[in-house]
Every structure is written in C-alpha cells, then in structure tokens.
Design an enzyme around this catalytic site. Structure first.
Site, PDB file in Angstrom:
ATOM      1  N   ASP A  52      -9.554   4.014   0.580  1.00  0.00           N
ATOM      2  CA  ASP A  52      -8.287   3.418   0.701  1.00  0.00           C
ATOM      3  C   ASP A  52      -8.159   2.704  -0.796  1.00  0.00           C
ATOM      4  OD1 ASP A  52      -5.956   1.850   2.676  1.00  0.00           O
ATOM      5  OD2 ASP A  52      -6.940   0.484   1.110  1.00  0.00           O
ATOM      6  N   TYR A  57      -3.841  -2.616  -6.922  1.00  0.00           N
ATOM      7  CA  TYR A  57      -5.451  -2.557  -7.261  1.00  0.00           C
ATOM      8  C   TYR A  57      -5.629  -2.243  -8.509  1.00  0.00           C
ATOM      9  CZ  TYR A  57      -5.810  -2.662  -1.985  1.00  0.00           C
ATOM     10  OH  TYR A  57      -5.643  -3.021  -0.757  1.00  0.00           O
ATOM     11  N   LYS A  82      -0.777   2.895  -1.883  1.00  0.00           N
ATOM     12  CA  LYS A  82       0.456   1.870  -1.253  1.00  0.00           C
ATOM     13  C   LYS A  82       1.359   1.678  -2.377  1.00  0.00           C
ATOM     14  CE  LYS A  82      -3.325  -0.059   1.550  1.00  0.00           C
ATOM     15  NZ  LYS A  82      -4.480  -0.044   0.542  1.00  0.00           N
ATOM     16  N   HIS A 115       3.209  -1.603   1.154  1.00  0.00           N
ATOM     17  CA  HIS A 115       2.228  -2.715   1.251  1.00  0.00           C
ATOM     18  C   HIS A 115       2.530  -4.022   1.985  1.00  0.00           C
ATOM     19  CE1 HIS A 115      -1.754  -3.596  -1.320  1.00  0.00           C
ATOM     20  NE2 HIS A 115      -1.654  -4.070  -0.229  1.00  0.00           N
TER      21      HIS A 115
END
Length: 283
Positions: A52, A57, A82, A115
C-alpha cells in the site's frame, strides 16, 4: 464477521470478484527512500503480496524499486495507491493517476483509492476513478476515510459502488456501525493505523491478552482485524517486525475476547476526523 483466515497468501474477495490479500505492508512515513525499497523487497520475498502506497507519501518510485528488487512477479502483487486532496476533480484526478503510473512505471494498479472525501469535489473525483476502472487501468476502485453519510452521498450518484473503504481502525476506534454499513453494501473494510501509531503498545489491557495467547500485542490486534473480516496493512521497516506481523495463523482469538476487544471502542483517533479535516493540508 469471520472469514476463512489461512495463511499469508490468503485473500478476501471484493464485490467485483478480485481477490485482495487480507494482510499487506503499509509504507506511510518512512525514514528515507531506501528504507521503503528495502522493506518492500523484504516483505515480498518473505511472502507478502499486498503493498500500500499513496501519491502523498512521495514514495511510489521507491516502492517500484522494491518490487523490482524482489523475486516476485508484478502480476502476483496487489498494489494500492491513492489520489491526494489537491488532485480532486475529474481531470485533475486523471492526471494524478498518470503521474502515479509514471512513478510506478506500470500500466495498471490493482486498487486506486480516493484518499480523503474533499467536500464538493469527491463525486467528480470518483467519476474519474470509474472511468479508469472501465478502461481496465485499475482492477478495483475505492475510498479512504469515508464515513457513512459520505458513502451514501457518493453512492447515490455513482455507477460503481466502492470496492474498499480504508479507515483508521483499531480496538479504540471500531466504528461498528460503519463496518456494518460497508458489509451490507459489499464494501471491503480495510484498516490503516491498526496499531494506533504505536500507542497500542502502552496499553496494559492489550498486554494481558497477548500474554494469554502467548503472542505479541501486535499479533493479537492484527489477528483481531482479520477475524473481523478487515484487511489490514501494518507499516514496518524492520525485517523482524515484518516477519512477526505475519505470524498470525497458528492461533485464533476466542469469541469472548473478540467481544472484549470490540468493547474497548472509545472513538479515539490517532489521525484526522473525516468530518473535520483541513482538506488543503499537504502532509
């Protein structure tokens, strides 16, 4: 809602027939890019098949390098990313997906998620995800951090019901009514921050259960997730913890202890509340 929990390769079936591994590796907030690459490579070689990540990120490329360095073929991996808040809207979401694919250097992802439910925009974003799904560029689509009223609002104008709802979930934040709603609509519930961002290790009630089962606190809590039919993605960069987090298949939590863990719910969040979140924040 107990499902058949067998081993690290086990899956739960999404409502479109896709098999989603019920245990995965989260990659949020790593120390550095090499840490992500190493942890992904190790997890895959150890037996994990679910990774994931997310655009925010900023490690999609590092995840790719970990996949490439592993001994596992891409088609055997369930990969999630996402779309972030600043990329909501139909065209912006489509462009964000192209950037993610470029970072990953892949031609599809297994699961693409919204998200956060950015007010006034998430329906247009969802329309973009539906288009990507129709094109076969994503195998499944879903959302993160959607409460029941947001899911209901989305679903009344959507063509495709979300396959997944990824939520903060742990014994201090069960939200059973939301789980029941998702189950009744065949939306797979998924846990982020299943270990309460590390806070779970300071709670004596969890140590008592861990001692009872001769397991670690993390193992008991992650097993709890799986027995509730919830996909879980603990984040770790340490090899011994990645291994330990997968050691969940030689014990079973009793029905009474499952109820005990459910009863610990106190609506405690380690992350933002989906009803009160600064949508413009870039983490």
């Amino acid at each position: 809602m107990d499902k058949n929990i067998t081993d690290l390769t086990g899956t739960f079936k999404l409502h479109n027939g896709i098999d989603m591994p019920y245990l995965g590796l989260g990659t949020y907030m790593p120390k550095d890019s090499q840490e992500v690459t190493n942890s992904v490579r190790f997890a895959l070689n150890y037996g994990y098949r679910h990774i994931d990540t997310a655009a925010i990120y900023r490690n999609e490329n590092d995840v790719r390098l970990g996949i490439e360095a592993s001994d596992v073929n891409r088609e055997d991996i369930f990969l999630t990313t996402k779309v972030w808040n600043s990329d909501h809207g139909y065209d912006k979401a489509l462009n964000a997906f192209e950037r993610s694919l470029n970072n990953l250097q892949m031609d599809y992802v297994d699961l693409y998620l919204v998200h956060w439910p950015v007010v006034g925009l998430y329906k247009e974003t969802w329309r973009a995800l539906e288009e990507l799904y129709k094109q076969g560029r994503v195998r499944a689509i879903g959302v993160c951090n959607f409460l029941q009223h947001q899911l209901e609002d989305l679903m009344k104008d959507s063509e495709v019901v979300p396959m997944v709802n990824q939520m903060e979930f742990h014994p201090y934040l069960v939200q059973q009514d939301l789980i029941d709603f998702c189950n009744s609509n065949n939306i797979q519930y998924q846990a982020w921050s299943p270990l309460m961002n590390g806070k779970i290790f300071d709670k004596p009630e969890f140590q008592k259960l861990a001692d009872k089962y001769n397991k670690s606190i993390a193992q008991v809590v992650l097993r709890y997730d799986l027995q509730k039919g919830i996909v879980t993605i603990p984040k770790s960069s340490k090899e011994h913890r990645i291994m330990s987090n997968a050691d969940l298949f030689d014990f079973e939590i009793s029905e009474s202890d499952m109820k005990l863990l459910d009863a610990m719910d106190r609506n405690f969040r380690t992350g933002p509340d989906p009803n009160n979140f600064e949508w413009s924040v870039v983490l």
